[in-house]
Design a protein around this motif. Structure first.
Motif, PDB file in Angstrom:
ATOM      1  N   ASN B 269       0.823  -1.217   0.000  1.00  0.00           N
ATOM      2  CA  ASN B 269       0.000   0.000   0.000  1.00  0.00           C
ATOM      3  C   ASN B 269       0.854   1.263   0.000  1.00  0.00           C
ATOM      4  OD1 ASN B 269      -2.075  -1.788   0.070  1.00  0.00           O
ATOM      5  ND2 ASN B 269      -3.022  -1.026   1.937  1.00  0.00           N
ATOM      6  N   LEU B 270       2.057   1.150   0.503  1.00  0.00           N
ATOM      7  CA  LEU B 270       2.985   2.283   0.440  1.00  0.00           C
ATOM      8  C   LEU B 270       3.286   2.644  -1.012  1.00  0.00           C
ATOM      9  CD1 LEU B 270       4.816   4.146   2.175  1.00  0.00           C
ATOM     10  CD2 LEU B 270       6.544   2.358   2.115  1.00  0.00           C
ATOM     11  N   LEU B 271       3.191   1.650  -1.889  1.00  0.00           N
ATOM     12  CA  LEU B 271       3.480   1.867  -3.309  1.00  0.00           C
ATOM     13  C   LEU B 271       2.225   2.218  -4.099  1.00  0.00           C
ATOM     14  CD1 LEU B 271       5.940  -1.128  -3.793  1.00  0.00           C
ATOM     15  CD2 LEU B 271       6.493   1.248  -3.250  1.00  0.00           C
ATOM     16  N   GLY B 272       1.083   2.240  -3.399  1.00  0.00           N
ATOM     17  CA  GLY B 272      -0.156   2.627  -4.058  1.00  0.00           C
ATOM     18  C   GLY B 272      -1.188   1.527  -4.173  1.00  0.00           C
ATOM     19  N   CYS B 273      -0.845   0.320  -3.720  1.00  0.00           N
ATOM     20  CA  CYS B 273      -1.806  -0.782  -3.784  1.00  0.00           C
ATOM     21  C   CYS B 273      -2.933  -0.559  -2.770  1.00  0.00           C
ATOM     22  CB  CYS B 273      -1.122  -2.122  -3.505  1.00  0.00           C
ATOM     23  SG  CYS B 273       0.178  -2.534  -4.686  1.00  0.00           S
ATOM     24  N   SER B 274      -3.975  -1.414  -2.880  1.00  0.00           N
ATOM     25  CA  SER B 274      -5.144  -1.273  -2.001  1.00  0.00           C
ATOM     26  C   SER B 274      -5.439  -2.609  -1.335  1.00  0.00           C
ATOM     27  CB  SER B 274      -6.356  -0.812  -2.804  1.00  0.00           C
ATOM     28  OG  SER B 274      -6.089   0.416  -3.429  1.00  0.00           O
ATOM     29  N   LEU B 275      -4.506  -3.082  -0.532  1.00  0.00           N
ATOM     30  CA  LEU B 275      -4.696  -4.354   0.151  1.00  0.00           C
ATOM     31  C   LEU B 275      -5.161  -4.111   1.588  1.00  0.00           C
ATOM     32  CD1 LEU B 275      -1.555  -6.400  -1.031  1.00  0.00           C
ATOM     33  CD2 LEU B 275      -3.706  -5.928  -2.220  1.00  0.00           C
ATOM     34  N   ALA B 276      -5.724  -5.152   2.180  1.00  0.00           N
ATOM     35  CA  ALA B 276      -6.164  -5.088   3.576  1.00  0.00           C
ATOM     36  C   ALA B 276      -5.919  -6.451   4.206  1.00  0.00           C
ATOM     37  CB  ALA B 276      -7.642  -4.723   3.660  1.00  0.00           C
ATOM     38  N   GLU B 277      -5.690  -6.450   5.526  1.00  0.00           N
ATOM     39  CA  GLU B 277      -5.483  -7.703   6.230  1.00  0.00           C
ATOM     40  C   GLU B 277      -6.840  -8.255   6.668  1.00  0.00           C
ATOM     41  OE1 GLU B 277      -3.959  -4.991   8.497  1.00  0.00           O
ATOM     42  OE2 GLU B 277      -2.065  -4.807   7.430  1.00  0.00           O
ATOM     43  N   GLY B 278      -7.071  -9.528   6.387  1.00  0.00           N
ATOM     44  CA  GLY B 278      -8.341 -10.134   6.775  1.00  0.00           C
ATOM     45  C   GLY B 278      -8.149 -11.574   7.218  1.00  0.00           C
ATOM     46  N   GLN B 279      -8.895 -11.958   8.250  1.00  0.00           N
ATOM     47  CA  GLN B 279      -8.733 -13.285   8.847  1.00  0.00           C
ATOM     48  C   GLN B 279      -9.881 -14.220   8.471  1.00  0.00           C
ATOM     49  OE1 GLN B 279      -8.421 -12.692  13.108  1.00  0.00           O
ATOM     50  NE2 GLN B 279      -6.414 -11.715  12.942  1.00  0.00           N
ATOM     51  N   PHE B 280      -9.581 -15.503   8.550  1.00  0.00           N
ATOM     52  CA  PHE B 280     -10.636 -16.518   8.528  1.00  0.00           C
ATOM     53  C   PHE B 280     -10.270 -17.577   9.553  1.00  0.00           C
ATOM     54  CE2 PHE B 280      -8.210 -19.356   5.679  1.00  0.00           C
ATOM     55  CZ  PHE B 280      -7.360 -18.445   5.069  1.00  0.00           C
ATOM     56  N   PHE B 281     -11.292 -18.325  10.003  1.00  0.00           N
ATOM     57  CA  PHE B 281     -11.151 -19.090  11.239  1.00  0.00           C
ATOM     58  C   PHE B 281     -11.411 -20.599  11.077  1.00  0.00           C
ATOM     59  CE2 PHE B 281     -12.425 -14.757  12.331  1.00  0.00           C
ATOM     60  CZ  PHE B 281     -11.418 -14.407  13.211  1.00  0.00           C
ATOM     61  N   THR B 282     -10.727 -21.316  11.912  1.00  0.00           N
ATOM     62  CA  THR B 282     -10.985 -22.731  12.187  1.00  0.00           C
ATOM     63  C   THR B 282     -10.653 -23.615  10.980  1.00  0.00           C
ATOM     64  OG1 THR B 282     -12.868 -21.976  13.490  1.00  0.00           O
ATOM     65  CG2 THR B 282     -12.628 -24.341  13.188  1.00  0.00           C
ATOM     66  N   MET B 283      -9.486 -24.196  11.066  1.00  0.00           N
ATOM     67  CA  MET B 283      -9.093 -25.046   9.941  1.00  0.00           C
ATOM     68  C   MET B 283      -7.943 -25.971  10.311  1.00  0.00           C
ATOM     69  SD  MET B 283      -7.211 -21.865   8.154  1.00  0.00           S
ATOM     70  CE  MET B 283      -8.169 -20.825   9.243  1.00  0.00           C
ATOM     71  N   LYS B 284      -7.943 -27.122   9.675  1.00  0.00           N
ATOM     72  CA  LYS B 284      -6.743 -27.945   9.581  1.00  0.00           C
ATOM     73  C   LYS B 284      -6.306 -27.843   8.127  1.00  0.00           C
ATOM     74  CE  LYS B 284      -4.808 -32.531   9.989  1.00  0.00           C
ATOM     75  NZ  LYS B 284      -5.064 -33.925   9.637  1.00  0.00           N
ATOM     76  N   THR B 285      -5.039 -27.546   7.928  1.00  0.00           N
ATOM     77  CA  THR B 285      -4.596 -27.254   6.568  1.00  0.00           C
ATOM     78  C   THR B 285      -4.211 -28.526   5.816  1.00  0.00           C
ATOM     79  OG1 THR B 285      -2.232 -27.034   7.061  1.00  0.00           O
ATOM     80  CG2 THR B 285      -3.627 -25.085   7.409  1.00  0.00           C
ATOM     81  N   ARG B 286      -4.164 -28.393   4.522  1.00  0.00           N
ATOM     82  CA  ARG B 286      -3.465 -29.368   3.688  1.00  0.00           C
ATOM     83  C   ARG B 286      -1.974 -29.061   3.801  1.00  0.00           C
ATOM     84  NH1 ARG B 286      -4.417 -28.945  -1.949  1.00  0.00           N
ATOM     85  NH2 ARG B 286      -4.077 -31.186  -2.139  1.00  0.00           N
TER      86      ARG B 286
END
Lengths: 202, 378
Positions: B269-286
């Motif tokens: 975002n310092l370079l002009g991008c429009s990102l945001a941090e977002g979470q999701f919950f409860t998982m066992k990963t592959r």
């Protein structure tokens, strides 16, 4: 780890922590007694949080970080520990070494070693910090023992708190009392002012 | 004649014809023009390529001029390409010089001539100059550059050198987005310390997608970083100063998904991008490739049971488009073989088997949080 889960373990220990009669002021992570490695980094992370890193000269890549946050009271520290653990991705964290802190949690086997505990008004994280994993239980134990030990020498007075400078910190002991930081001073609850001992630790 | 001041961010309310408002870091307050002032350390300036419309101007002030007179002043490139030597070696040297100049050389071009009026004591007021032959638009790309200007005044039709000034210039693609601001809390103005890192990592990026991809790649491939489940660089605020310190120190450090999402979002975002941090919950990963892991090392493919995972989203959850600097997904469908893919502008979940969510989650809902974040930098 969800706060409700960690509080199931923390809440039963709250009363004992509250009456422990131990308070630390101006404590920095690099003041902790870490006997492994060489102190290589000191960081002030905002607010009352500090971090120090020790490198093991015998094992390149092996590092331990100690992250310490000072809170107004032991009760605040216990609650803050639960808040800290919300920032841990793991669904569950097993208990840490039983002799460390008022309450402690640890990373399970397979995760980079870490112990998170509350002692007095501090929350303390002892974490393997480098690319080479390092066991941290013993380090956490040593740090905690040092936090709870009565310093050598004669205690000072409450007025010494205002004169502490540099990396020195204040350790206040009042067994059985609840000690709370307040406006640079200390409130002693459920205890006698006469029993309060103040040590300036260099 | 002496140059006294050069102002790049002479209009803090706009970035359309002058520089952005930046600071050195969260503790220093805004860098206020003049960025170049005689006798003082030079301060950097930053330009947002896509915010610029029309001519870019600077302002400058002089002393030692003709008392009550007027003089034409300009500045030319103070470090022009050297004359090419003959032979193959000369050609090679010229090519290398051209490449270095392309990425780090003067981006601002020259300072067009303007008439400067001096008062009775030989001092000028702030005078506006138009930059000419500058390459900020449309082909500018993410970079940190050095501009050297040789200042000249005109005398009887001849340009006379009287001063040389050197300026550090950052080029970003757009006006920095949250958590960065252009007014208000000075600690959240774009940090030059962070621009150093972001411009190095995304050097040459011409589009926002390229910039975000390069930042994500660098966060993921830092050989001194390794994964730990605990957030080490702040959960309420983002301790960017600490992250930058550890990256530059060369010593090892651990970080988790929140730390990676913060690094990717904040630096992109310092370079002009429009990102945001977002979470999701409860998982066992592959199985996925752990942070900075070697894809050919089976031990680097790991499985975790998480309460949450945090990644970067384009704008917010509704975009369904994500970046993840913390891991690489396994895109292989053959048991026992792995194909690593860094999640860059990837669809989170539209029902496809190769979307981010099904490639990451083995068991669990992966329920989205209700809000996305732009953690304040400290």
């Amino acid at each position: 780890m969800q706060k409700e889960e960690s509080m199931k373990i923390i809440a039963p220990r709250m009363e004992a922590a509250r009456r422990r009669g131990l308070l630390l002021m101006r404590f920095k992570a690099w003041a902790a007694r870490v006997e492994r490695g060489t102190l290589s980094m000191r960081e002030s992370l905002g607010g009352t949080r500090t971090r120090a890193v020790w490198d093991d000269p015998q094992r390149p890549g092996a590092r331990i970080a100690l992250t310490v946050t000072e809170h107004p009271s032991a009760v605040a520290a216990m609650n803050a520990l639960a808040d800290d653990l919300v920032a841990n991705q793991l669904a569950t964290l097993p208990p840490g070494p039983p002799d460390v802190g008022e309450v402690s949690f640890a990373h399970p086997p397979g995760a980079p070693p870490a112990v998170f505990f509350a002692r007095a008004n501090l929350t303390v994280w002892v974490t393997s910090f480098g690319i080479v994993p390092v066991e941290v239980d013993d380090v956490a134990r040593t740090v905690d023992l040092d936090l709870t030990a009565t310093p050598a020498g004669r205690p000072g007075t409450l007025s010494d708190i205002g004169r502490v400078a540099g990396d020195a910190y204040v350790k206040v002991l009042a067994p059985g009392a609840e000690l709370v930081k307040s406006d640079g001073g200390i409130v002693v609850r459920e205890g006698e002012m006469g029993q309060v001992q103040v040590f300036v630790v260099d | 004649m002496q140059l006294e001041e050069v102002h790049f961010n002479h209009d803090p309310s706009s970035a359309s014809h002058d520089a952005l408002t930046i600071c050195r870091n969260g503790a220093t307050g805004a860098i206020v023009a003049p960025e170049w002032k005689r006798g003082f350390p030079t301060q950097p300036a930053a330009y947002a390529r896509d915010a610029i419309s029309g001519a870019v101007t600077i302002k400058a002030k002089f002393s030692g001029g003709p008392h009550g007179g007027t003089v034409k002043i300009r500045a030319i490139d103070g470090a022009p390409p050297p004359p090419q030597q003959s032979g193959c070696l000369g050609l090679i040297v010229a090519i290398i010089d051209a490449i270095v100049r392309l990425f780090t050389g003067n981006i601002l071009g020259e300072v067009g001539a303007a008439k400067v009026t001096f008062d009775a004591s030989g001092r000028s007021a702030l005078t506006t100059f138009k930059l000419i032959g500058q390459w900020l638009t449309p082909d500018g790309f993410v970079s940190k550059r050095e501009t050297i200007w040789k200042w000249q005044y005109s005398s009887n039709g001849t340009w006379i050198d009287f001063e040389t000034s050197t300026h550090t210039i950052y080029v970003v693609l757009g006006v920095p987005n949250a958590p960065w601001v252009q007014s208000g809390d000075a600690s959240q103005l774009p940090w030059a310390d962070a621009l150093d890192q972001a411009c190095a990592w995304a050097l040459g990026a011409k589009t926002l997608d390229e910039a975000a991809e390069r930042i994500t790649t660098h966060v993921n491939r830092q050989h001194t970083a390794s994964y730990s489940p605990m957030t080490m660089f702040g959960y309420t605020d983002y301790n960017l100063a600490s992250y930058l310190t550890h990256v530059s120190s060369g010593g090892g450090f651990v970080m988790n998904c929140t730390d990676c999402a913060d690094a990717v979002t904040t630096l992109s975002n310092l370079l002009g991008c429009s990102l945001a941090e977002g979470q999701f919950f409860t998982m066992k990963t592959r199985p996925f490739l752990t942070l900075a892991g070697d894809p050919s090392d089976p031990a680097a493919w790991v499985v975790w049971t998480w309460n949450y995972h945090e990644i970067c989203w384009l704008n917010d959850f509704s975009s369904n488009t994500v970046w993840d600097g913390c891991l690489q997904l396994d895109m292989s469908n053959k048991p026992g073989t792995y194909v690593a893919k860094l999640p860059v502008k990837m669809t989170f979940d539209s029902g496809g088997a190769n979307n981010y969510k099904p490639r990451l989650i083995d068991v669990g809902l992966g329920t989205l949080d209700t809000v996305v974040r732009h953690r304040r930098v400290i």
